[in-house]
Motif scaffolding. Structure first.
Motif, PDB file in Angstrom:
ATOM      1  N   ARG A 115       0.802  -1.221   0.000  1.00  0.00           N
ATOM      2  CA  ARG A 115       0.000   0.000   0.000  1.00  0.00           C
ATOM      3  C   ARG A 115       0.836   1.273   0.000  1.00  0.00           C
ATOM      4  NH1 ARG A 115      -3.744  -3.558   2.490  1.00  0.00           N
ATOM      5  NH2 ARG A 115      -2.427  -3.828   4.321  1.00  0.00           N
ATOM      6  N   GLU A 116       1.995   1.212   0.607  1.00  0.00           N
ATOM      7  CA  GLU A 116       2.772   2.434   0.745  1.00  0.00           C
ATOM      8  C   GLU A 116       4.225   2.157   0.426  1.00  0.00           C
ATOM      9  OE1 GLU A 116       1.738   5.528   1.132  1.00  0.00           O
ATOM     10  OE2 GLU A 116       3.842   6.047   0.875  1.00  0.00           O
ATOM     11  N   PRO A 117       4.829   2.585  -0.633  1.00  0.00           N
ATOM     12  CA  PRO A 117       4.218   3.308  -1.753  1.00  0.00           C
ATOM     13  C   PRO A 117       3.337   2.373  -2.593  1.00  0.00           C
ATOM     14  CG  PRO A 117       6.650   3.410  -1.773  1.00  0.00           C
ATOM     15  CD  PRO A 117       6.261   2.346  -0.837  1.00  0.00           C
ATOM     16  N   ARG A 118       2.331   2.868  -3.176  1.00  0.00           N
ATOM     17  CA  ARG A 118       1.363   2.018  -3.876  1.00  0.00           C
ATOM     18  C   ARG A 118       2.013   1.471  -5.144  1.00  0.00           C
ATOM     19  NH1 ARG A 118      -3.952   1.689  -6.041  1.00  0.00           N
ATOM     20  NH2 ARG A 118      -3.698   3.512  -7.375  1.00  0.00           N
ATOM     21  N   THR A 119       2.427   0.209  -5.045  1.00  0.00           N
ATOM     22  CA  THR A 119       3.146  -0.407  -6.159  1.00  0.00           C
ATOM     23  C   THR A 119       2.738  -1.858  -6.303  1.00  0.00           C
ATOM     24  OG1 THR A 119       4.898  -0.884  -4.593  1.00  0.00           O
ATOM     25  CG2 THR A 119       5.244   0.985  -6.054  1.00  0.00           C
ATOM     26  N   THR A 120       3.144  -2.444  -7.419  1.00  0.00           N
ATOM     27  CA  THR A 120       2.903  -3.861  -7.702  1.00  0.00           C
ATOM     28  C   THR A 120       4.231  -4.495  -8.068  1.00  0.00           C
ATOM     29  OG1 THR A 120       0.765  -3.258  -8.614  1.00  0.00           O
ATOM     30  CG2 THR A 120       1.568  -5.456  -9.124  1.00  0.00           C
ATOM     31  N   ALA A 121       4.453  -5.704  -7.629  1.00  0.00           N
ATOM     32  CA  ALA A 121       5.701  -6.382  -7.970  1.00  0.00           C
ATOM     33  C   ALA A 121       5.400  -7.743  -8.578  1.00  0.00           C
ATOM     34  CB  ALA A 121       6.574  -6.560  -6.731  1.00  0.00           C
ATOM     35  N   LEU A 122       6.235  -8.124  -9.559  1.00  0.00           N
ATOM     36  CA  LEU A 122       6.172  -9.470 -10.120  1.00  0.00           C
ATOM     37  C   LEU A 122       7.400 -10.196  -9.599  1.00  0.00           C
ATOM     38  CD1 LEU A 122       5.440  -8.533 -13.826  1.00  0.00           C
ATOM     39  CD2 LEU A 122       3.799  -9.287 -12.158  1.00  0.00           C
ATOM     40  N   ILE A 123       7.173 -11.281  -8.878  1.00  0.00           N
ATOM     41  CA  ILE A 123       8.289 -12.014  -8.275  1.00  0.00           C
ATOM     42  C   ILE A 123       8.382 -13.363  -8.953  1.00  0.00           C
ATOM     43  CG2 ILE A 123       9.276 -12.833  -6.113  1.00  0.00           C
ATOM     44  CD1 ILE A 123       7.492 -10.852  -4.682  1.00  0.00           C
ATOM     45  N   PHE A 124       9.562 -13.634  -9.540  1.00  0.00           N
ATOM     46  CA  PHE A 124       9.755 -14.865 -10.302  1.00  0.00           C
ATOM     47  C   PHE A 124      10.510 -15.883  -9.469  1.00  0.00           C
ATOM     48  CE2 PHE A 124       8.226 -13.473 -14.417  1.00  0.00           C
ATOM     49  CZ  PHE A 124       8.249 -12.102 -14.287  1.00  0.00           C
ATOM     50  N   SER A 125      10.401 -17.132  -9.869  1.00  0.00           N
ATOM     51  CA  SER A 125      11.015 -18.196  -9.073  1.00  0.00           C
ATOM     52  C   SER A 125      12.538 -18.141  -9.141  1.00  0.00           C
ATOM     53  CB  SER A 125      10.529 -19.565  -9.543  1.00  0.00           C
ATOM     54  OG  SER A 125      10.727 -19.692 -10.930  1.00  0.00           O
ATOM     55  N   SER A 126      13.093 -17.465 -10.140  1.00  0.00           N
ATOM     56  CA  SER A 126      14.552 -17.361 -10.208  1.00  0.00           C
ATOM     57  C   SER A 126      15.091 -16.388  -9.180  1.00  0.00           C
ATOM     58  CB  SER A 126      14.962 -16.880 -11.597  1.00  0.00           C
ATOM     59  OG  SER A 126      14.393 -15.609 -11.822  1.00  0.00           O
ATOM     60  N   GLY A 127      14.201 -15.624  -8.541  1.00  0.00           N
ATOM     61  CA  GLY A 127      14.654 -14.644  -7.575  1.00  0.00           C
ATOM     62  C   GLY A 127      14.672 -13.232  -8.127  1.00  0.00           C
ATOM     63  N   LYS A 128      14.339 -13.073  -9.395  1.00  0.00           N
ATOM     64  CA  LYS A 128      14.314 -11.720  -9.962  1.00  0.00           C
ATOM     65  C   LYS A 128      12.936 -11.106  -9.724  1.00  0.00           C
ATOM     66  CE  LYS A 128      18.282 -11.954 -12.509  1.00  0.00           C
ATOM     67  NZ  LYS A 128      18.456 -12.731 -13.740  1.00  0.00           N
ATOM     68  N   MET A 129      12.918  -9.805  -9.606  1.00  0.00           N
ATOM     69  CA  MET A 129      11.667  -9.130  -9.281  1.00  0.00           C
ATOM     70  C   MET A 129      11.536  -7.855 -10.095  1.00  0.00           C
ATOM     71  SD  MET A 129      10.374  -7.995  -5.552  1.00  0.00           S
ATOM     72  CE  MET A 129      11.303  -6.504  -5.354  1.00  0.00           C
ATOM     73  N   VAL A 130      10.307  -7.553 -10.526  1.00  0.00           N
ATOM     74  CA  VAL A 130      10.018  -6.322 -11.255  1.00  0.00           C
ATOM     75  C   VAL A 130       9.061  -5.507 -10.402  1.00  0.00           C
ATOM     76  CG1 VAL A 130       9.049  -5.355 -13.361  1.00  0.00           C
ATOM     77  CG2 VAL A 130      10.214  -7.546 -13.445  1.00  0.00           C
ATOM     78  N   CYS A 131       9.380  -4.248 -10.177  1.00  0.00           N
ATOM     79  CA  CYS A 131       8.529  -3.385  -9.337  1.00  0.00           C
ATOM     80  C   CYS A 131       7.982  -2.249 -10.187  1.00  0.00           C
ATOM     81  CB  CYS A 131       9.363  -2.840  -8.178  1.00  0.00           C
ATOM     82  SG  CYS A 131       8.484  -1.649  -7.192  1.00  0.00           S
ATOM     83  N   THR A 132       6.647  -2.096 -10.221  1.00  0.00           N
ATOM     84  CA  THR A 132       6.044  -1.055 -11.062  1.00  0.00           C
ATOM     85  C   THR A 132       5.076  -0.226 -10.247  1.00  0.00           C
ATOM     86  OG1 THR A 132       4.180  -2.454 -11.650  1.00  0.00           O
ATOM     87  CG2 THR A 132       6.092  -2.574 -13.073  1.00  0.00           C
ATOM     88  N   GLY A 133       4.817   0.996 -10.718  1.00  0.00           N
ATOM     89  CA  GLY A 133       3.758   1.815 -10.156  1.00  0.00           C
ATOM     90  C   GLY A 133       4.244   2.948  -9.267  1.00  0.00           C
TER      91      GLY A 133
END
Lengths: 326, 415
Positions: free
Chosen positions: A192-210
């Motif tokens: 919720r704070e900061p209002r963001t969305t993350a895609l977490i992959f099984s390889s351990g890499k992550m993408v954070c958007t928003g």
């Protein structure tokens, strides 16, 4: 369908776009005042950046600061520079270091405004590197700046958590996660704070958007990493990198898109049958702008904030040219 | 041979490379002792040059025209013939298709994309010759989706680095208007509805020019504007008999599809004409409305240049004059104008010449986002993170619910 009897002459059509760098703006304003930071200074390339990249970086840093502050600082430093040029290398190094730490704009070296020439009879310890005349970015004098600042709307960043993850466990034990392996092979987590969305992959890499700013994106990514840590994985925070930044602004006057596509053909793509906006691909900096008839402009593809500001300062004079409704 | 070492048995330097069948051996020519021998088997990397090369990696692709490319080229020619394009267009379109096929991304694309590529090449050729062909028309002919067409089109323009001019509006008007079946009496078209082609074309062109000048065309699909303009032109040429006909009925008896946005374009065009009518002396007194203004479209078009200048003020010039004028003066002007309206003698103050999207009130106010003072390296409190983790009880409940759902679905669909 009726046939036209008179065929118009064959249009140029197959011509490839010109290699123009930045559209429409005078490359070098000869009115550049002395104090705008183009005072020569011997450059020590302690890192492996080439002179051009150094200038580019320095120019970008410069444009973010106030012009007046720069003038004051550079006048002081010009005096210091003249004195320093005959000193030993250690003194010059410390000068460079103090300049760096004091957070002032580093000096750009430019042969055009070489004002401090070495005194006859003494050889300077650092020979003045002659820079090529290719313009990096046209410097807009303060009087022409638009006064409009694009607002950042979205930042996309990636980070490596450095360990393999079990997505099923994460989806089971986290409240804010969704995981549908048939649809997409990653866990979608939201905070919720900061209002963001993350895609977490099984390889351990992550993408954070928003996120709306670089710092917020970094904080959000750290929070996601902390959540994964608390779920029992040895998560680290490696290689955080901002991949894309999106900004938008409003020039507050309508724009003749048909005119713009005629004069800037090699950069613009305007297909009203497909999309109501004009897609402008700026080369320097490499930014894509969506320009709409209402005057709203969306800028995307930037890796740093300065690219968005620079792109907008480049496009604003062009858009002003299409303001008149004749 | 010198420099190859000595034989361990006899010490001579006469070593010879002599393979035993497929096994390479270094043999002493004096005593026959085998000094070294090669491996009998070869590794994968050793066999690098001996392996079979797949067709896609060979140069065979560049030497012959593949079957799908041949099919594509045939379809390009067929499409040009169906559209009755001049013969030179065919060769250009074929050249573009061949040029596109040289790129690996296109060669490996799906068949659907290759089908659509045929349409893209024909479209680019027509655009470059100012031949008015819309994307909708090509998609209908190819039974293709506009989304697929648009992505392939943008990709191919970028790939081939082409300069594609915009759709020529004047030519499109001529072609589109000529397709309306209103120029001859027929069982479906009553006598009063038949119109002379030249008159209708010229009036439609003028109306489309007017729409383009007053920001009704920029950013929008061109065809609905032309439909609305054709309808108004047709109505205005004999308003007495034609005012009762609606836009939908008009398109039906002209045997033309009615595009969905055409009715809103019609309303916008009528609003512009009404604004202009208020600045024409002999029309101002008539107090026209949307229906009655159609009768006077001829007059309005005749004086359209001066009327547009007087009825609409340039939005940009407006902003500049407002900035220069002291605010008190501006208010006085507004007061005068409102008085004028009441008296009915002066025309309404000129409206801002803006695209309709700027004239509509904003749907929701966007407050400026609060400036956040986040540094990115702050401490993250544990409690904040705990709120995102399930309690063990929740985990157990969730697992139970999932198991129950699994059981339910497996019972519902027995194998």
């Amino acid at each position: 369908m009726d046939q036209n009897n008179s065929l118009p002459p064959y249009a140029q059509g197959l011509a490839s776009p010109q290699g123009a760098m930045t559209p429409g703006i005078p490359i070098f304003s000869p009115m550049m005042p002395y104090g705008t930071g183009l005072t020569p200074q011997p450059i020590q390339s302690t890192n492996s950046l080439s002179i051009l990249e150094e200038q580019q970086r320095q120019q970008q840093q410069q444009q973010q600061q106030q012009q007046q502050q720069q003038q004051q600082q550079q006048q002081h430093q010009a005096v210091a520079a003249a004195a320093v040029q005959q000193s030993t290398s250690q003194q010059a190094a410390s000068q460079q270091a103090t300049q760096g730490t004091s957070g002032q704009a580093p000096q750009l070296f430019h042969s055009q405004t070489l004002t401090t020439a070495p005194l006859p009879g003494t050889t300077p310890l650092y020979p003045s590197p002659v820079t090529p005349m290719t313009p990096i970015t046209p410097a807009t004098p303060a009087s022409e700046s638009s006064g409009i600042v694009p607002q950042l709307q979205n930042i996309v960043s990636t980070v490596n958590l450095g360990c393999k993850l079990d997505l099923k466990t994460i989806a089971l034990r986290a409240r804010n996660a969704e995981y549908n392996p048939k649809r997409f092979a990653a866990v979608i987590m939201r905070i919720r704070e900061p209002r963001t969305t993350a895609l977490i992959f099984s390889s351990g890499k992550m993408v954070c958007t928003g996120a709306k700013s670089e710092e917020q994106s970094r904080l959000a990514a750290r929070k996601y990493a902390r959540v994964v840590q608390k779920l029992g994985f040895p998560a680290k925070f490696l290689d955080f990198k901002i991949q894309n930044m999106v900004g938008s602004c409003d020039v507050k006057f309508p724009i003749r898109l048909e005119g713009l596509v005629l004069t800037h053909q090699q950069f613009s793509s305007y297909e009203p049958e497909l999309f109501p906006g004009l897609i402008y691909r700026m080369i320097k900096p490499r930014i894509v702008l969506l320009i709409f008839v209402s005057g709203k402009v969306v800028l995307t593809g930037a890796k740093v904030r300065a690219e968005i500001y620079e792109a907008f300062e480049n496009i604003y004079p062009i858009l002003k040219g299409f303001r008149k409704t004749t | 041979m010198p420099g190859r070492g000595r034989c361990p048995d006899c010490g001579s330097t006469e070593l010879v490379e002599d393979s035993h069948y497929s096994q390479s051996q270094l043999v002493c020519s004096d005593c026959g002792c085998v000094v070294t021998e090669g491996v009998l088997t070869t590794t994968f990397s050793d066999e690098g040059n001996l392996r079979e090369v797949t067709y896609s990696r060979s140069t065979g692709e560049n030497e012959q025209v593949s079957r799908s490319q041949q099919r594509g080229l045939r379809r390009v020619r067929d499409l040009c013939r169906v559209l009755q394009l001049p013969p030179t267009f065919e060769d250009t379109a074929v050249a573009y298709y061949q040029q596109a096929y040289r790129h690996a991304g296109i060669r490996a694309a799906r068949l659907q994309k290759k089908e659509v590529l045929v349409g893209c090449c024909v479209l680019i050729t027509c655009r470059q010759h100012n031949w008015p062909l819309t994307m909708g028309a090509i998609c209908t002919l190819l039974y293709a989706d506009l989304d697929v067409f648009s992505s392939t089109y943008m990709q191919i323009v970028k790939l081939l680095e082409l300069d594609v001019p915009s759709l020529c509006l004047a030519e499109l008007v001529k072609t589109y208007c000529s397709s309306f079946k209103l120029f001859q009496a027929s069982p479906s078209v009553p006598a009063k509805y038949v119109e002379d082609k030249e008159k209708m074309l010229s009036r439609t062109l003028q109306l489309v020019e007017l729409a383009s000048e007053t920001w009704l065309v920029t950013g929008r699909h061109p065809l609905p504007v032309i439909t609305a303009a054709t309808f108004l032109a047709w109505q205005s040429l004999q308003p007495a008999y034609r005012l009762s006909c609606s836009l939908a009925r008009f398109c039906k008896l002209a045997n033309v599809d009615l595009p969905y946005p055409a009715s809103s374009r019609l309303q916008e065009l009528l609003a512009v004409l009404l604004r202009m009518a208020e600045h024409l002396a002999w029309l101002r007194v008539l107090r026209l409305d949307k229906r009655s203004v159609v009768k006077h479209i001829g007059d309005l078009l005749q004086h359209r240049h001066s009327l547009v200048r007087s009825a609409f003020r340039d939005a940009a010039a407006e902003v500049e004059t407002l900035e220069k004028e002291p605010p008190g003066q501006g208010e006085g002007e507004v007061g005068n104008n409102s008085l004028g309206l009441l008296q009915g003698k002066r025309p309404a103050s000129p409206a801002l010449l803006l695209p309709p999207c700027m004239l509509k009130p904003p749907k929701r106010t966007c407050p400026a986002p609060p400036v956040s003072t986040v540094s990115g390296d702050e401490d993250i409190s544990d409690s904040e993170i705990e709120q995102y983790l399930r309690t063990p009880q929740e985990v157990r409940d969730f697992q139970r619910a999932q198991a129950a759902r699994q059981a339910a679905t497996s019972v519902a669909n027995p194998p």
